[in-house]
Design an enzyme around this catalytic site. Structure first.
Site, PDB file in Angstrom:
ATOM      1  N   PRO A 292     -27.143  18.718 -56.394  1.00  0.00           N
ATOM      2  CA  PRO A 292     -28.074  18.734 -57.522  1.00  0.00           C
ATOM      3  C   PRO A 292     -29.373  19.454 -57.172  1.00  0.00           C
ATOM      4  O   PRO A 292     -29.755  19.536 -56.003  1.00  0.00           O
ATOM      5  CB  PRO A 292     -28.340  17.249 -57.780  1.00  0.00           C
ATOM      6  CG  PRO A 292     -28.190  16.622 -56.422  1.00  0.00           C
ATOM      7  CD  PRO A 292     -27.089  17.400 -55.732  1.00  0.00           C
TER       8      PRO A 292
ATOM      9  N   THR B 200     -32.237  18.386 -57.670  1.00  0.00           N
ATOM     10  CA  THR B 200     -33.261  17.425 -57.256  1.00  0.00           C
ATOM     11  C   THR B 200     -33.260  17.168 -55.758  1.00  0.00           C
ATOM     12  O   THR B 200     -34.250  16.672 -55.223  1.00  0.00           O
ATOM     13  CB  THR B 200     -33.069  16.089 -57.991  1.00  0.00           C
ATOM     14  OG1 THR B 200     -31.693  15.680 -57.864  1.00  0.00           O
ATOM     15  CG2 THR B 200     -33.424  16.240 -59.472  1.00  0.00           C
TER      16      THR B 200
ATOM     17  N   CYS C 225     -32.257   8.902 -60.242  1.00  0.00           N
ATOM     18  CA  CYS C 225     -31.672   8.048 -61.277  1.00  0.00           C
ATOM     19  C   CYS C 225     -31.902   6.572 -60.989  1.00  0.00           C
ATOM     20  O   CYS C 225     -31.622   5.723 -61.833  1.00  0.00           O
ATOM     21  CB  CYS C 225     -30.175   8.319 -61.410  1.00  0.00           C
ATOM     22  SG  CYS C 225     -29.280   8.343 -59.856  1.00  0.00           S
TER      23      CYS C 225
ATOM     24  N   GLU D 176     -32.802   6.780 -70.159  1.00  0.00           N
ATOM     25  CA  GLU D 176     -33.290   7.249 -68.860  1.00  0.00           C
ATOM     26  C   GLU D 176     -34.439   8.227 -69.067  1.00  0.00           C
ATOM     27  O   GLU D 176     -34.368   9.122 -69.917  1.00  0.00           O
ATOM     28  CB  GLU D 176     -32.152   7.929 -68.089  1.00  0.00           C
ATOM     29  CG  GLU D 176     -32.499   8.250 -66.646  1.00  0.00           C
ATOM     30  CD  GLU D 176     -31.302   8.790 -65.866  1.00  0.00           C
ATOM     31  OE1 GLU D 176     -31.239   8.553 -64.647  1.00  0.00           O
ATOM     32  OE2 GLU D 176     -30.439   9.446 -66.470  1.00  0.00           O
TER      33      GLU D 176
END
Length: 469
Positions: A117, A119, A249, A340
């Site tokens: 990812p 991130t 997350c 989220e």
């Protein structure tokens, strides 16, 4: 990015796969000692402070999201994975159950396709690599296009570690110019896929026709009752929410506070740097953070609260570290703040009885994040037990900063990982933190044991002998 797989891409993938299999063959007969030494080399080369800081900062610069100052601190995850790996046998006999006559032998899973990812372009490769190499696998990394250079450079560091340990460097390879068709093809030809990232990526992995471990979306919800130490709860909430500007997350998204301590808890959060938005500011935020299709807008993802507020059209003091919006009774698909957030913002709720708290939790996870995680600040074991029994999540942290604890911490027993399985709730095959054990095949050897056959009376209990029509 191209829309179709080119012949050049197909050949590239085939060449990488061939080199990966050749590298695996070279370490097929390595001892546990040599494999452990290889993992140590990978962890040091990638996880030493100088190298990891440079690449973690580069990943933030390349993607445009995240905390440049805070992300280098994630290198502890590489250290923790190494600790767990060094304590876990990965070759030959790895488990013996004499009572049942069972012996388990570990074998490699094969060539792994790892989807990285944006991130965590610097952290995901070594966290995966330390484990996969110990299990005698090879990995082909497919980076996110926004952070392809950072991932490529980190994998190059890991290749250097392989050379230093006398291992083939092709245990690790990275796609230089990623595309959706190439990544999809890679998942189709590799033996196993590790999909750490967004929902489309995980869906693609599961539809590849090959085994895959995916992750689910987060929407971490934290319950705080009147037995909690509010100062500790507020401090941990701030630590969790602001880590990498809320990009993870696991970051606290919904704070569910007992009404009798609601005002005191909000004050404690403000003392930790929280900014309580007005109703007008909340409306501006909603318009700025989600587009007309309900998707999060990139300029407000994983950024300082000042940037989010600026995009929304108002300002907050420079000393504020996160935003708070009151969201009591506003849960469901049409209430975006119950979903989220992926940035330095949290929604606040309150409850009268603990049953009310459980109902709020239920509603939130029906909206999003089912299967991921929740937390609680309480010293009431009945409350902790009650939440654990009903929360549709794979992990629940008690009195810990959620985003620093879910994936493993020095002060809890969770296995360190960068991939959080969310179980059937989240559309995943496992509820566990994905670790080295998920990167191995196992051969079960069964020897005869004395007969273990209970009587029918024992088996059927009170129903034994009853006449059945």
């Amino acid at each position: 990015m191209g829309k179709e797989l080119t012949e050049e891409d197909r050949q590239l993938a085939a060449d990488m796969l061939s080199r990966a299999r050749a590298a695996m063959a070279e370490i097929e007969d390595w001892s546990q000692e040599r494999l452990d030494r290889l993992s140590q080399a990978i962890a040091w080369y990638a996880g030493n402070e100088k190298t990891f800081t440079r690449l973690a900062e580069q990943g933030v610069d390349e993607s445009g999201i995240g905390d440049r100052n805070g992300r280098p601190g994630k290198r502890f995850k590489i250290h923790m994975v190494l600790r767990d790996v060094l304590r876990t046998p990965s070759t030959g006999i790895v488990e013996v159950d004499e009572e049942k006559g069972l012996v388990k032998y570990a074998k490699p899973a094969g060539v792994i396709a790892s989807l990285v990812p944006m991130t965590n372009p610097a952290m995901t490769p070594p966290v995966t690599g330390v484990s996969s190499a110990n299990a005698r696998n090879a990995v082909i990394f497919s980076p996110h296009p926004r952070t392809a250079q950072t991932t490529f450079e980190m994998v190059d560091v890991m290749r250097a570690a392989c050379r230093a340990a006398g291992a083939p460097e092709d245990l690790f390879q990275s796609i230089r110019r990623p595309s959706i068709p190439l990544t999809q093809h890679l998942m189709e030809i590799c033996d196993l896929t590790l999909a750490t990232g967004g929902k489309p990526m995980v869906k693609a992995a599961y539809s590849s026709g090959r085994p895959a471990y995916g992750v689910g979306a987060g929407n971490s919800s934290i319950v705080i009752d009147e037995t909690a130490d509010l100062d500790i709860a507020a401090q941990n909430t701030r630590i969790s929410k602001t880590s990498d500007f809320g990009s993870g997350c696991s970051a606290d998204g919904n704070i569910i506070i007992q009404k009798s301590i609601y005002d005191d808890m909000v004050n404690a959060l403000q003392a930790e740097g929280g900014y309580l938005c007005s109703a007008e500011e909340k409306a501006l935020l909603e318009k700025a953070m989600w587009d007309e299709k309900g998707n999060r807008t990139f300029p407000t993802i994983a950024c300082k609260p000042q940037q989010t507020a600026d995009v929304a059209g108002f300002s907050v003091p420079e000393d504020r570290k996160f935003l708070m919006v009151e969201n009591q009774g506003q849960i469901g698909p049409d209430h975006k703040f119950s979903k989220e957030k992926l940035t330095t913002l949290m929604a606040l709720y309150h409850f009268e009885t603990f049953d009310d708290a459980l109902e709020t939790v239920r509603q939130i996870y029906e909206t999003g994040g089912k299967g991921h995680s929740c937390g609680i600040y309480s010293h009431n074991n009945d409350h902790i037990d009650a939440l654990a029994r009903v929360a549709p999540v794979s992990r629940m942290m008690v009195r810990q900063p959620q985003s620093k604890a879910n994936a493993g911490a020095w002060t809890n027993g969770m296995p360190m990982t960068s991939s959080l399985g969310c179980g059937i709730w989240g559309g995943n095959i496992t509820n566990e933190n994905v670790t080295m054990k998920h990167m191995m095949n196992y051969t079960w050897v069964s020897r005869p044991i004395p007969e273990d056959r209970p009587s029918e009376a024992e088996l059927f209990g009170e129903f034994f002998g009853q006449e059945v029509a």
